[in-house]
Design a protein around this motif. Structure first.
Motif, PDB file in Angstrom:
ATOM      1  N   GLN A   1       0.846  -1.197   0.000  1.00  0.00           N
ATOM      2  CA  GLN A   1       0.000   0.000   0.000  1.00  0.00           C
ATOM      3  C   GLN A   1       0.877   1.241   0.000  1.00  0.00           C
ATOM      4  O   GLN A   1       1.705   1.418   0.889  1.00  0.00           O
ATOM      5  N   ILE A   2       0.690   2.104  -0.989  1.00  0.00           N
ATOM      6  CA  ILE A   2       1.394   3.382  -0.994  1.00  0.00           C
ATOM      7  C   ILE A   2       0.490   4.485  -0.446  1.00  0.00           C
ATOM      8  O   ILE A   2       0.921   5.617  -0.243  1.00  0.00           O
ATOM      9  N   SER A   3      -0.758   4.129  -0.216  1.00  0.00           N
ATOM     10  CA  SER A   3      -1.740   4.992   0.444  1.00  0.00           C
ATOM     11  C   SER A   3      -2.869   4.075   0.883  1.00  0.00           C
ATOM     12  O   SER A   3      -2.906   2.900   0.493  1.00  0.00           O
ATOM     13  N   PRO A   4      -3.789   4.569   1.700  1.00  0.00           N
ATOM     14  CA  PRO A   4      -4.879   3.693   2.145  1.00  0.00           C
ATOM     15  C   PRO A   4      -5.669   3.051   1.009  1.00  0.00           C
ATOM     16  O   PRO A   4      -6.122   1.907   1.126  1.00  0.00           O
ATOM     17  N   LYS A   5      -5.819   3.757  -0.125  1.00  0.00           N
ATOM     18  CA  LYS A   5      -6.640   3.257  -1.229  1.00  0.00           C
ATOM     19  C   LYS A   5      -5.836   2.585  -2.341  1.00  0.00           C
ATOM     20  O   LYS A   5      -6.394   1.807  -3.127  1.00  0.00           O
ATOM     21  N   TYR A   6      -4.550   2.871  -2.425  1.00  0.00           N
ATOM     22  CA  TYR A   6      -3.796   2.483  -3.616  1.00  0.00           C
ATOM     23  C   TYR A   6      -2.560   1.637  -3.290  1.00  0.00           C
ATOM     24  O   TYR A   6      -1.951   1.789  -2.236  1.00  0.00           O
ATOM     25  N   THR A   7      -2.209   0.782  -4.255  1.00  0.00           N
ATOM     26  CA  THR A   7      -1.049  -0.101  -4.127  1.00  0.00           C
ATOM     27  C   THR A   7       0.001   0.253  -5.178  1.00  0.00           C
ATOM     28  O   THR A   7      -0.253   0.999  -6.122  1.00  0.00           O
ATOM     29  N   VAL A   8       1.194  -0.349  -5.011  1.00  0.00           N
ATOM     30  CA  VAL A   8       2.249  -0.191  -6.003  1.00  0.00           C
ATOM     31  C   VAL A   8       1.764  -0.691  -7.362  1.00  0.00           C
ATOM     32  O   VAL A   8       2.047  -0.089  -8.403  1.00  0.00           O
ATOM     33  N   GLU A   9       1.027  -1.775  -7.358  1.00  0.00           N
ATOM     34  CA  GLU A   9       0.522  -2.332  -8.614  1.00  0.00           C
ATOM     35  C   GLU A   9      -0.357  -1.321  -9.356  1.00  0.00           C
ATOM     36  O   GLU A   9      -0.275  -1.183 -10.584  1.00  0.00           O
ATOM     37  N   PHE A  10      -1.207  -0.615  -8.612  1.00  0.00           N
ATOM     38  CA  PHE A  10      -2.055   0.403  -9.238  1.00  0.00           C
ATOM     39  C   PHE A  10      -1.178   1.480  -9.876  1.00  0.00           C
ATOM     40  O   PHE A  10      -1.416   1.886 -11.024  1.00  0.00           O
ATOM     41  N   TRP A  11      -0.173   1.936  -9.134  1.00  0.00           N
ATOM     42  CA  TRP A  11       0.707   2.989  -9.646  1.00  0.00           C
ATOM     43  C   TRP A  11       1.422   2.542 -10.915  1.00  0.00           C
ATOM     44  O   TRP A  11       1.516   3.281 -11.892  1.00  0.00           O
ATOM     45  N   ARG A  12       1.930   1.319 -10.902  1.00  0.00           N
ATOM     46  CA  ARG A  12       2.658   0.809 -12.065  1.00  0.00           C
ATOM     47  C   ARG A  12       1.755   0.658 -13.287  1.00  0.00           C
ATOM     48  O   ARG A  12       2.246   0.614 -14.419  1.00  0.00           O
ATOM     49  N   GLY A  13       0.472   0.584 -13.070  1.00  0.00           N
ATOM     50  CA  GLY A  13      -0.458   0.450 -14.174  1.00  0.00           C
ATOM     51  C   GLY A  13      -0.819   1.760 -14.849  1.00  0.00           C
ATOM     52  O   GLY A  13      -1.515   1.770 -15.874  1.00  0.00           O
ATOM     53  N   LEU A  14      -0.346   2.865 -14.297  1.00  0.00           N
ATOM     54  CA  LEU A  14      -0.642   4.178 -14.868  1.00  0.00           C
ATOM     55  C   LEU A  14       0.358   4.525 -15.974  1.00  0.00           C
ATOM     56  O   LEU A  14       1.546   4.210 -15.878  1.00  0.00           O
ATOM     57  N   ASP A  15      -0.120   5.181 -16.999  1.00  0.00           N
ATOM     58  CA  ASP A  15       0.723   5.646 -18.107  1.00  0.00           C
ATOM     59  C   ASP A  15       0.967   7.136 -17.903  1.00  0.00           C
ATOM     60  O   ASP A  15       0.125   7.968 -18.241  1.00  0.00           O
ATOM     61  N   LEU A  16       2.124   7.459 -17.330  1.00  0.00           N
ATOM     62  CA  LEU A  16       2.403   8.825 -16.914  1.00  0.00           C
ATOM     63  C   LEU A  16       3.605   9.388 -17.669  1.00  0.00           C
ATOM     64  O   LEU A  16       4.754   9.199 -17.278  1.00  0.00           O
ATOM     65  N   ASP A  17       3.325  10.091 -18.728  1.00  0.00           N
ATOM     66  CA  ASP A  17       4.355  10.749 -19.523  1.00  0.00           C
ATOM     67  C   ASP A  17       4.095  12.258 -19.475  1.00  0.00           C
ATOM     68  O   ASP A  17       3.126  12.740 -20.064  1.00  0.00           O
ATOM     69  N   PRO A  18       4.940  13.008 -18.766  1.00  0.00           N
ATOM     70  CA  PRO A  18       4.708  14.455 -18.646  1.00  0.00           C
ATOM     71  C   PRO A  18       4.704  15.178 -19.994  1.00  0.00           C
ATOM     72  O   PRO A  18       4.052  16.210 -20.150  1.00  0.00           O
ATOM     73  N   GLU A  19       5.457  14.637 -20.948  1.00  0.00           N
ATOM     74  CA  GLU A  19       5.553  15.289 -22.252  1.00  0.00           C
ATOM     75  C   GLU A  19       4.351  14.984 -23.151  1.00  0.00           C
ATOM     76  O   GLU A  19       4.030  15.758 -24.053  1.00  0.00           O
ATOM     77  N   ASN A  20       3.721  13.845 -22.937  1.00  0.00           N
ATOM     78  CA  ASN A  20       2.576  13.439 -23.750  1.00  0.00           C
ATOM     79  C   ASN A  20       1.513  12.879 -22.804  1.00  0.00           C
ATOM     80  O   ASN A  20       1.255  11.678 -22.780  1.00  0.00           O
ATOM     81  N   PRO A  21       0.916  13.757 -21.999  1.00  0.00           N
ATOM     82  CA  PRO A  21       0.096  13.307 -20.878  1.00  0.00           C
ATOM     83  C   PRO A  21      -1.261  12.729 -21.252  1.00  0.00           C
ATOM     84  O   PRO A  21      -1.952  13.244 -22.121  1.00  0.00           O
ATOM     85  N   LYS A  22      -1.573  11.632 -20.576  1.00  0.00           N
ATOM     86  CA  LYS A  22      -2.933  11.113 -20.595  1.00  0.00           C
ATOM     87  C   LYS A  22      -3.595  11.652 -19.331  1.00  0.00           C
ATOM     88  O   LYS A  22      -3.322  11.159 -18.230  1.00  0.00           O
ATOM     89  N   GLN A  23      -4.426  12.661 -19.495  1.00  0.00           N
ATOM     90  CA  GLN A  23      -4.923  13.408 -18.352  1.00  0.00           C
ATOM     91  C   GLN A  23      -5.670  12.532 -17.365  1.00  0.00           C
ATOM     92  O   GLN A  23      -5.555  12.719 -16.145  1.00  0.00           O
ATOM     93  N   ASP A  24      -6.435  11.554 -17.841  1.00  0.00           N
ATOM     94  CA  ASP A  24      -7.175  10.695 -16.912  1.00  0.00           C
ATOM     95  C   ASP A  24      -6.226   9.898 -16.024  1.00  0.00           C
ATOM     96  O   ASP A  24      -6.492   9.698 -14.830  1.00  0.00           O
ATOM     97  N   HIS A  25      -5.081   9.484 -16.572  1.00  0.00           N
ATOM     98  CA  HIS A  25      -4.097   8.747 -15.766  1.00  0.00           C
ATOM     99  C   HIS A  25      -3.417   9.688 -14.778  1.00  0.00           C
ATOM    100  O   HIS A  25      -3.136   9.300 -13.631  1.00  0.00           O
ATOM    101  N   TRP A  26      -3.146  10.920 -15.213  1.00  0.00           N
ATOM    102  CA  TRP A  26      -2.504  11.873 -14.306  1.00  0.00           C
ATOM    103  C   TRP A  26      -3.417  12.250 -13.140  1.00  0.00           C
ATOM    104  O   TRP A  26      -2.964  12.402 -12.008  1.00  0.00           O
ATOM    105  N   LEU A  27      -4.699  12.360 -13.402  1.00  0.00           N
ATOM    106  CA  LEU A  27      -5.634  12.681 -12.319  1.00  0.00           C
ATOM    107  C   LEU A  27      -5.699  11.542 -11.303  1.00  0.00           C
ATOM    108  O   LEU A  27      -5.841  11.779 -10.103  1.00  0.00           O
ATOM    109  N   LYS A  28      -5.557  10.318 -11.795  1.00  0.00           N
ATOM    110  CA  LYS A  28      -5.513   9.165 -10.879  1.00  0.00           C
ATOM    111  C   LYS A  28      -4.228   9.207 -10.053  1.00  0.00           C
ATOM    112  O   LYS A  28      -4.238   8.910  -8.854  1.00  0.00           O
ATOM    113  N   ALA A  29      -3.126   9.563 -10.705  1.00  0.00           N
ATOM    114  CA  ALA A  29      -1.842   9.645 -10.002  1.00  0.00           C
ATOM    115  C   ALA A  29      -1.887  10.715  -8.917  1.00  0.00           C
ATOM    116  O   ALA A  29      -1.372  10.528  -7.810  1.00  0.00           O
ATOM    117  N   ILE A  30      -2.514  11.835  -9.224  1.00  0.00           N
ATOM    118  CA  ILE A  30      -2.638  12.923  -8.254  1.00  0.00           C
ATOM    119  C   ILE A  30      -3.507  12.491  -7.077  1.00  0.00           C
ATOM    120  O   ILE A  30      -3.241  12.849  -5.928  1.00  0.00           O
TER     121      ILE A  30
END
Length: 206
Positions: A10-39
């Motif tokens: 758990q990296i937070s009460p709701k989220y795990t490392v696995e969830f984080w690794r599943g996000l596509d987070l590229d600051p240069e070519n952002p997928k906004q829905d993934h970034w909002l999840k990361a935030i």
């Protein structure tokens, strides 16, 4: 530690490392829905683990006399303060960095600057707050030059003493976290997103 075990952490009460690794987070070519999840991961990590517990202490303490939870509340908030600055700067390891991170945050934080009197230097007063607040509370659980209460301005420096209104301090710190999250939510905040990603990836062992 196996990869399977690390992914379930758990990296937070709701989220795990696995969830984080599943996000596509590229600051240069952002997928906004993934970034909002990361935030939201960061919101959950700091908010639920530290901001909310401090607020719970404030709520419980307001009806008690004398008010006895001030130091515990401030200790939590000092932890939050340094954590936010660490994410802002993308600092992976805080060893040997705490003083600088703490002073950087306070000396550039408008609510703190607004509390300084004529001739007071923000970096100097931030250093005093670090020594008497963060260090004294975290290392020995006590301080001889700081009073924590529920009245007056957020911070007041007077005659070598520091007076902190823990309720206002906490409220302003929570507002600062929200401002930072709002910056991260902006697709144009490429540099801030890069630093945030650098630190959170380190937390997740990436």
């Amino acid at each position: 530690m196996s990869d399977t075990t690390s992914r379930s952490l758990q990296i937070s009460p709701k989220y795990t490392v696995e969830f984080w690794r599943g996000l596509d987070l590229d600051p240069e070519n952002p997928k906004q829905d993934h970034w909002l999840k990361a935030i939201d991961v960061l919101r959950d990590r700091i908010g639920e683990r530290f901001i909310k517990p401090a607020q719970t202490l404030i709520d419980v303490d307001k009806d008690s006399k004398p008010h006895t939870f001030g130091f515990a509340i401030l200790a939590l908030d000092c932890l939050v303060l340094e954590t936010i600055e660490g994410f802002k700067q993308g600092v992976i390891n805080h060893n040997g960095q705490s003083t600088r991170l703490f002073k950087d945050f306070l000396s550039n934080w408008q609510p703190f600057i607004d509390c300084l009197g004529n001739g007071m230097v923000a970096t100097t007063k931030a250093g005093e707050f670090y020594s008497q607040g963060r260090c004294a509370l975290h290392h020995s659980g006590t301080t001889d030059k700081m009073t924590v209460g529920i009245s007056g301005p957020m911070v007041r420096f007077e005659n070598g003493q520091i007076f902190v209104n823990r309720t206002v301090f906490h409220s302003e710190l929570e507002a600062e976290l929200k401002r930072y999250l709002a910056v991260l939510a902006d697709p144009n905040s490429v540099d801030q997103r890069k630093r945030f990603l650098l630190k959170m990836n380190s937390v997740c062992g990436i």
